[in-house]
Structures are given as C-alpha cells and as structure tokens.
Design a protein around this motif. Structure first.
Motif, PDB file in Angstrom:
ATOM      1  N   LEU A 495       1.078  -1.572  -0.373  1.00 23.52           N
ATOM      2  CA  LEU A 495      -0.143  -0.165  -0.061  1.00 23.52           C
ATOM      3  C   LEU A 495       1.015   0.816   0.151  1.00 23.52           C
ATOM      4  O   LEU A 495       1.908   0.945   0.704  1.00 23.52           O
ATOM      5  N   ASN A 496       0.057   2.721  -1.146  1.00 22.78           N
ATOM      6  CA  ASN A 496       1.006   3.964  -0.857  1.00 22.78           C
ATOM      7  C   ASN A 496       0.492   4.429   0.214  1.00 22.78           C
ATOM      8  O   ASN A 496      -0.996   4.501   0.472  1.00 22.78           O
ATOM      9  N   THR A 497       0.803   4.699   1.894  1.00 27.83           N
ATOM     10  CA  THR A 497       0.393   4.857   3.387  1.00 27.83           C
ATOM     11  C   THR A 497      -0.153   6.474   2.753  1.00 27.83           C
ATOM     12  O   THR A 497      -1.527   6.386   3.479  1.00 27.83           O
ATOM     13  N   THR A 498       0.202   6.961   1.876  1.00 27.07           N
ATOM     14  CA  THR A 498      -0.166   8.751   1.771  1.00 27.07           C
ATOM     15  C   THR A 498      -1.249   8.537   1.271  1.00 27.07           C
ATOM     16  O   THR A 498      -2.742   9.045   1.462  1.00 27.07           O
ATOM     17  N   GLN A 499      -1.851   7.410   0.323  1.00 27.36           N
ATOM     18  CA  GLN A 499      -3.019   7.450  -1.071  1.00 27.36           C
ATOM     19  C   GLN A 499      -4.038   7.031  -0.125  1.00 27.36           C
ATOM     20  O   GLN A 499      -5.261   7.466   0.290  1.00 27.36           O
ATOM     21  N   GLU A 500      -3.506   5.862   1.189  1.00 27.31           N
ATOM     22  CA  GLU A 500      -4.499   5.291   2.376  1.00 27.31           C
ATOM     23  C   GLU A 500      -5.077   6.490   2.894  1.00 27.31           C
ATOM     24  O   GLU A 500      -6.525   6.109   2.928  1.00 27.31           O
ATOM     25  N   ALA A 501      -4.472   7.150   3.292  1.00 24.92           N
ATOM     26  CA  ALA A 501      -4.544   7.637   4.787  1.00 24.92           C
ATOM     27  C   ALA A 501      -5.674   9.064   3.643  1.00 24.92           C
ATOM     28  O   ALA A 501      -6.376   9.921   4.429  1.00 24.92           O
ATOM     29  N   GLY A 502      -5.322   9.228   2.077  1.00 33.16           N
ATOM     30  CA  GLY A 502      -6.494  10.320   1.629  1.00 33.16           C
ATOM     31  C   GLY A 502      -7.327   9.950   1.370  1.00 33.16           C
ATOM     32  O   GLY A 502      -8.358  10.702   0.708  1.00 33.16           O
ATOM     33  N   ARG A 503      -7.667   8.745   1.430  1.00 29.54           N
ATOM     34  CA  ARG A 503      -9.429   8.149   1.402  1.00 29.54           C
ATOM     35  C   ARG A 503     -10.342   8.591   2.450  1.00 29.54           C
ATOM     36  O   ARG A 503     -10.101   8.501   3.063  1.00 29.54           O
TER      37      ARG A 503
END
Length: 503
Positions: A495-503
C-alpha cells in the motif's frame, strides 16, 4: 564472569515471609499456594538535541500470595515485610477464593503437574549492571552520540533514550519449589529528524538496535556496532527525504529481522497464546484465529516456516530460569514445517486442555499483580544452510527490502494486518536501487506466512523485541524478544500510505 544475586536482595526476609504465608494458606485449607517477593528497579534517561529532557528511576518492592481454595483462585499482595503481615495477606487470598467459589462456576481451577525443583538460583547473562554505572556517564554517552548525529549535514533534531530494568524475584510454593532470580535488560534508542526548510516536509530515521537482556556492555562494544549505525543514519535519512513514493501493487519482499520480529509478535506470538485462542483473554490484542480445534491441522505458513516458543534464549527479554508458577524454562515448537503444532501455556490452561505440562508462560510484571499467561521469546528459525540477506535480494527481480519497525495495525483475531518500517529499498534485478517512501505491506496472517519462499541462514538471525507488550485487566506490561533470519516473501500487497490516508 557470571553474576550473583544482589546481596541487598538476599538480605530481605524472603524465606521467613514465604514460610509464614504458605503455612497460613495450608492451615486454611488451600490445595495450592505460592508466594512471590519482587524488587523491580526501572529507570529511563531522555535527551533532546543532546540536552537532558527527562529522567526517571523507581523501585517497586512487595510480595504476593496466590492460592487455589475450593476450586477457585485467590490473590492478595502486600508491602509490609513482617511475618504477621505475610500471614494476613495469605488469609486475604483465601478469603477471596472463598467469595469466588461461593459465587459458583462451571469450571474448577486445577493446575498441571510440575515436579518440585527444590532450591534454585538463576541470573540472566550480562556483564555490567547498568545501575552500577554513574548517571553522569550514561548521560554523557547519550549526549556524545546525539552530538555525532546533530553534527551531520541534514539532521535537524535528535531524540535519544535509554531504558534499563533490574528485576529480582523470590518464589516459593507448597510443592517445595524455591527459586531466586535476577534479570537485567536495556533498551537504547536514537532518532534523527530531517526538515526541509523550503517545503516544511520532514521525516525521521531511528536506530534498529534491538532491546536486549544485556547490561551496560551493550553500549560499549558487546552485541551491537553502534559506531557503524550512527555513521550510516544521516546518509540514509538524507536519501529517504529525496526518495520517491511507492507505487501500490504486488511486490516480492525481503524482510530484515529488524522489521520481521514485530510481524512475528503480532501475528504469531499473540495468536498462539492459548488463553486467547480459547477466548479466556481478549484485552489489548483480542482473541485468535488459531483456535484450539486447529492444533495439528492449521496451515499457518509455507513448509519453510518453523517457529519456537523459548524461555531459554541467551539475552532474550522473556528469558527466565523459572516462571511465576515454579515451572522450569523450556523451548518448544509452535509451528513445524508450516503447521500449527503448539501453544503457549500456563499450568491452568495446560490442565484444562489436557496438553500435559505447562511450558512456563506464567508471569506477573510486579508484586501487586497476579501472574497471567505471557508470551515467551517466539522466534522464526533460520535455515541451517540458508542464504545471506544479499543472496535473498539477489533472487528478486522486482521487489522491496524492508528494514526496521515503525507502525502496525492488526485486527482482534490477529489475522488481517499491515506494517510499515524505517527504511524501504527498491529491488531491481537482484540489486538495491535506492529508497522508497510511504510503504506498508498488507496481508492476512496465513497468506503472508504462506508466501514465505525462503528463510536466511543463521548468519542473518537477529533477536529483536520490545519492553512494552501489554496484556490483561488491570493491564500488565512484559518484555519479550523475537528472533528471526531475513526472509523472502513472494507477491505481497504493498500500500501507499499517503494514498490510503487520503481516502
């Protein structure tokens, strides 16, 4: 040279207190009673940018009596080191058991047999008691090493800490076992922080040296190359600040022991605590998907997966001579050739499940707490003829090399999880090709361990761990180590953690 138990502890009236307490418990009809006197000294030193930021030093001294009476547990503790007080505490423990028995229960407390070990003494493996070193010397070394990092280009701040524990324990029970034990452990840690003055972006890099059952010698040349690690951190941090964000997808992973120990702790260590698997315990870490009916059947991982529970590993944080039920330390299989074959047990759970003798997993973190089933040093075994970390990396065309632990998340069945790390390196055609950022690996426990294709050799094995494993209500904290080699996993979801956090 092996250490002896501190004379100041031996001077305490441990035997007289135990005799008074156990005699009272017997007279009141207890079918089992044990007495435990503990002195636990814990200290910490913290620096921020090479300047003192805080320190603590405390000692917990007291004793506890635990009984089985009328098929129920009873427990009480005290701090008054007189024979009359010890006998009174035993009476309180019996009174508690009577109240519990009167309330009614479908399950009577019975304990698995354990031979009487007579009188035994055990001291952990260390050279220099950290509490024998002047505080000024400890603070000076932390400041010097912090200064090295602060003097490097790109390092804006440095946090440094050292935790140390010196634990003494006297135990006696009505079966005739009498043990006196002494353990020492330390945890040094340094974190460098970089800040981009233009963008305000920041990141950090922490040492990967594990906490250990050693003394002050751990910081002065035995067990870890601190000079090498401190020298590497600024460059690694600068590279991390420039690194691209990972592209989410499936990757092969080579996971370093400095990261893998935590995945072992969360997905194997807690999951194979049999009280959790039976549903008796759910605090902090939930229950377990590895239920008792799956013993000998569950495909926990691939055939290269062999995991042991171990109370005897040298320098292990959970290493002891005898547990808090008088059970001698042991080593045993939890996972063999990928199949679940064992659990971590105390005497009550061993008897309840018909598994025979306890494997020595009862532990209380203070004289005021009742012993509960706690984790041993749960470790993934290396391949005796296994590859080096470099050779494992050499077998990967497109993947990521994971170093150091950071954050984690796992569900209350110890099954669905994700883990991040300190350093992630892109692998291209068998070679490291620079760092990546924002990386987390995600899987279910059985899928992850089932994807493990190779484990490294003994030369890659490191004993990691933590001081702060939590369990029970009221909460208790225990130190535990997890050894493992480097290991190769195929096709793990990243997972890309910045993308996950932005969801």
């Amino acid at each position: 040279m092996p250490h002896e138990v501190d004379q100041s502890f031996l001077a305490l009236p441990s035997r007289a207190l135990a005799d008074a307490a156990l005699a009272r418990a017997r007279a009141l009809g207890a079918t089992h009673a044990d007495f435990r006197l503990e002195r636990v000294r814990s200290a910490s030193w913290r620096l921020r940018d090479a300047r003192p930021a805080g320190a603590s030093d405390s000692t917990d001294l007291g004793y506890a009596v635990r009984v089985v009476h009328g098929g129920a547990w009873g427990f009480a503790s005290g701090v008054d080191l007189t024979m009359d007080a010890a006998a009174k505490v035993a009476s309180q423990a019996v009174a508690m058991a009577k109240v519990i028995a009167a309330a009614g229960s479908d399950e009577l407390v019975e304990l698995a047999d354990e031979p009487s070990h007579g009188e035994r003494t055990w001291v952990s493996a260390y050279d220099v008691d950290p509490f024998s070193v002047p505080d000024e010397e400890k603070a000076a070394l932390l400041a010097e090493w912090s200064g090295r990092l602060l003097g490097a280009e790109g390092v804006a701040h440095v946090d440094a800490s050292l935790m140390a524990v010196h634990e003494n324990k006297f135990y006696a029970d009505t079966a005739g076992t009498v043990t006196t034990q002494q353990r020492v452990r330390v945890h040094p840690q340094f974190t460098a922080v970089a800040v981009d003055g233009t963008t305000g972006e920041f990141d950090s890099m922490r040492t990967i040296a594990p906490p250990v059952g050693r003394g002050w010698e751990y910081l002065t040349g035995t067990g870890w190359d601190w000079d090498a690690e401190l020298e590497q951190i600024p460059g690694l941090l600068a590279e991390k600040m420039r690194a691209p964000s990972v592209e989410a997808g499936a990757y092969d992973l080579v996971v370093d022991p400095s990261n893998l120990w935590l995945t072992i702790h969360e997905s194997i260590g807690h999951a194979t605590e049999l009280d959790r698997a039976l549903g008796y315990e759910a605090a902090y870490a939930g229950t377990s998907f590895a239920t008792f009916d799956q013993l000998g059947k569950l495909a926990y991982g691939s055939p290269v997966m062999n995991v042991t529970g171990d109370r005897t590993a040298e320098h292990g944080l959970a290493t002891i001579g005898y547990d808090d039920e008088g059970v001698e330390a042991q080593s045993w299989d939890l996972v063999k050739d990928g199949t679940l074959v064992g659990y971590q047990l105390d005497r009550r759970i061993a008897k309840l499940t018909g598994l025979g003798r306890s494997n020595g997993c009862a532990f209380a973190d203070s004289p005021g707490h009742v012993p509960v089933q706690r984790m041993a040093n749960v470790s993934l075994q290396p391949d005796p003829g296994g590859l080096s970390t470099e050779d494992l990396i050499g077998g990967v065309e497109r993947g990521i090399y994971v170093v150091g632990d950071r954050s984690w998340s796992i569900d209350m069945q110890r099954y669905n999880f994700q883990f991040t790390g300190q350093r992630f390196f892109r692998i291209e055609n068998g070679r490291l090709a620079g760092q990546l950022r924002d990386v987390a690996y995600q899987a279910t426990t059985t899928d992850f361990w089932g994807s493990m294709e190779k484990v490294g050799g003994p030369q890659t094995y490191v004993l990691g761990g933590a001081f702060n494993c939590g369990k029970a209500q009221p909460g208790q904290v225990a130190a535990v180590s997890h050894g493992c080699p480097s290991a190769l996993f195929r096709g793990v979801n990243i997972l890309n953690t910045t993308q996950e956090a932005g969801r």
